[in-house]
Design an enzyme around this catalytic site. Structure first.
Site, PDB file in Angstrom:
ATOM      1  N   ASN A   1     -66.427 -23.389 -59.767  1.00 22.42           N
ATOM      2  CA  ASN A   1     -67.039 -22.093 -60.062  1.00 22.42           C
ATOM      3  C   ASN A   1     -67.391 -22.084 -61.541  1.00 22.42           C
ATOM      4  OD1 ASN A   1     -67.784 -19.470 -60.473  1.00 22.42           O
ATOM      5  ND2 ASN A   1     -65.771 -18.570 -60.015  1.00 22.42           N
TER       6      ASN A   1
ATOM      7  N   LYS B   1     -69.016 -19.858 -63.037  1.00 19.71           N
ATOM      8  CA  LYS B   1     -69.130 -18.472 -63.527  1.00 19.71           C
ATOM      9  C   LYS B   1     -70.457 -18.336 -64.301  1.00 19.71           C
ATOM     10  CE  LYS B   1     -64.151 -18.282 -63.341  1.00 19.71           C
ATOM     11  NZ  LYS B   1     -62.889 -17.723 -63.826  1.00 19.71           N
TER      12      LYS B   1
ATOM     13  N   HIS C   1     -64.635 -12.655 -55.580  1.00 12.04           N
ATOM     14  CA  HIS C   1     -63.907 -13.210 -56.732  1.00 12.04           C
ATOM     15  C   HIS C   1     -63.278 -12.050 -57.515  1.00 12.04           C
ATOM     16  CE1 HIS C   1     -62.997 -15.173 -60.508  1.00 12.04           C
ATOM     17  NE2 HIS C   1     -63.047 -16.313 -59.847  1.00 12.04           N
TER      18      HIS C   1
ATOM     19  N   GLU D   1     -63.123 -11.440 -60.529  1.00 13.73           N
ATOM     20  CA  GLU D   1     -63.976 -10.894 -61.600  1.00 13.73           C
ATOM     21  C   GLU D   1     -64.995  -9.908 -61.024  1.00 13.73           C
ATOM     22  OE1 GLU D   1     -65.041 -14.705 -63.243  1.00 13.73           O
ATOM     23  OE2 GLU D   1     -62.953 -14.977 -63.844  1.00 13.73           O
TER      24      GLU D   1
ATOM     25  N   GLU E   1     -56.429 -17.048 -55.481  1.00 12.01           N
ATOM     26  CA  GLU E   1     -56.523 -17.089 -56.938  1.00 12.01           C
ATOM     27  C   GLU E   1     -55.700 -15.951 -57.531  1.00 12.01           C
ATOM     28  OE1 GLU E   1     -60.246 -19.370 -58.289  1.00 12.01           O
ATOM     29  OE2 GLU E   1     -60.832 -17.295 -58.029  1.00 12.01           O
TER      30      GLU E   1
ATOM     31  N   GLY F   1     -58.029 -18.491 -65.982  1.00 14.70           N
ATOM     32  CA  GLY F   1     -58.472 -18.596 -67.376  1.00 14.70           C
ATOM     33  C   GLY F   1     -57.363 -18.428 -68.393  1.00 14.70           C
TER      34      GLY F   1
ATOM     35  N   SER G   1     -56.460 -21.883 -63.414  1.00 14.22           N
ATOM     36  CA  SER G   1     -56.042 -22.865 -64.424  1.00 14.22           C
ATOM     37  C   SER G   1     -55.750 -24.253 -63.846  1.00 14.22           C
ATOM     38  CB  SER G   1     -54.838 -22.346 -65.224  1.00 14.22           C
ATOM     39  OG  SER G   1     -55.205 -21.179 -65.943  1.00 14.22           O
TER      40      SER G   1
HETATM   41  P1  13P Z   1     -59.983 -21.163 -64.292  1.00 20.95           P
HETATM   42  O1  13P Z   1     -59.867 -22.509 -63.592  1.00 20.95           O
HETATM   43  O2  13P Z   1     -60.813 -21.205 -65.512  1.00 20.95           O
HETATM   44  O3  13P Z   1     -58.638 -20.550 -64.475  1.00 20.95           O
HETATM   45  O4  13P Z   1     -60.781 -20.201 -63.263  1.00 20.95           O
HETATM   46  C1  13P Z   1     -60.380 -20.119 -61.962  1.00 20.95           C
HETATM   47  C2  13P Z   1     -61.388 -19.343 -61.194  1.00 20.95           C
HETATM   48  O5  13P Z   1     -61.534 -18.149 -61.381  1.00 20.95           O
HETATM   49  C3  13P Z   1     -62.202 -20.062 -60.219  1.00 20.95           C
HETATM   50  O6  13P Z   1     -62.911 -19.194 -59.404  1.00 20.95           O
END
Ligand code: 13P
Length: 245
Positions: free
Chosen positions: A10, A12, A90, A92, A161, A167, A206
């Site tokens: 992803n 983003k 997701h 976010e 997740e 992150g 992460s």
């Molecule tokens: P990170 O791997 O940067 O923690 O992000 C995970 C994520 O949100 C994947 O969709």
């Protein structure tokens, strides 16, 4: 549980045409024992080579077929851009774009209707984690999808997740993730035992080249949804290689 692991990226709101080129170059020799999915920003989908060993996905989808929805992308537009998958729900999107379970379900139905495979993202926030509400939150998120249309879970990939691990550099431990993945599979099994046996449950939060092997060793972790580390072609390739055995 299922044999072949799925490693999903992803990106983003990151990346560029140049990153597509270096990633495509890096992924020319993917091992055959792993499935790989890249979800870049939708405008970059067109730049990936047609001859590739990985699938492409979008990061979001409109719940509508077409029409006056400025800024949105329909299932048809996503498919025409070369994607077969789409990330839905997701954290976010849930947090910053007010996506509710109801909207997530409408998007899931739209994706499945068009033949796209949804990657349904679920997981608890830090506060919910601290209040030990993880199972409750996840059960509710899954139940909403089942209630909307029971077959949706049969046709989806699930990504667990935990929001506190995204992150932050603080991944869930393999034991923590395994326990929740087993819980997710049990929940799905209560709805449909066939779906439970075949559904891929990815861990996200992460994930990197250093911690992925221990996660992949767990029985109910069928792959990963990788954020930050998926923007580094060599590291992402390492993660894919770690998943093949
Ligand atoms: P990170 O791997 O940067 O923690 O992000 C995970 C994520 O949100 C994947 O969709």
């Amino acid at each position: 549980m299922t044999a072949k692991k799925l490693i999903a990226a992803n990106w983003k709101m990151n990346g560029s045409k140049a990153l597509v080129d270096t990633m495509a170059q890096q992924l020319t020799n993917l091992p055959s024992g792993v499935d790989v999915l890249l979800c870049p920003p939708a405008t970059l989908l067109q730049y990936f080579p047609a001859n590739r060993q990985y699938a492409l996905g979008a990061q979001n989808i409109s719940e509508h077929d077409a029409g006056a929805y400025t800024g949105e992308l329909s299932s048809n537009l996503i498919i025409e851009a070369g994607a077969n998958f789409v990330l839905i729900g997701h954290s976010e999107r849930r947090q910053y774009f007010a996506e509710t379970d109801t909207l997530v379900c409408a998007k899931m139905q739209q994706a499945v209707k068009a033949g796209l495979t949804p990657v349904l993202c679920i997981g608890e926030t830090l506060a919910e984690h601290q209040q030990q509400k993880t199972q409750q939150v996840i059960a509710k998120q899954l139940a909403a999808v089942y209630a909307a249309q029971p077959e949706l879970l049969l046709k989806s990939v699930i990504a667990y997740e935990p929001v506190w691990a995204i992150g932050t550099g603080e991944s869930a431990t393999p034991e923590q993730a395994q326990a929740i993945h087993a819980f997710i599979r049990q929940q799905i099994s209560d709805y449909n035992s066939v779906a439970a046996a075949t559904v891929k449950i990815l861990y996200g939060g992460s994930v990197n080249a250093a911690n992925c092997r221990a996660l992949f060793a767990k029985a109910d972790i069928d792959g990963a949804l990788v954020g930050g580390a998926s923007l580094k072609p060599a590291e992402f390739m390492q993660i894919c290689q770690s998943a093949k055995d």
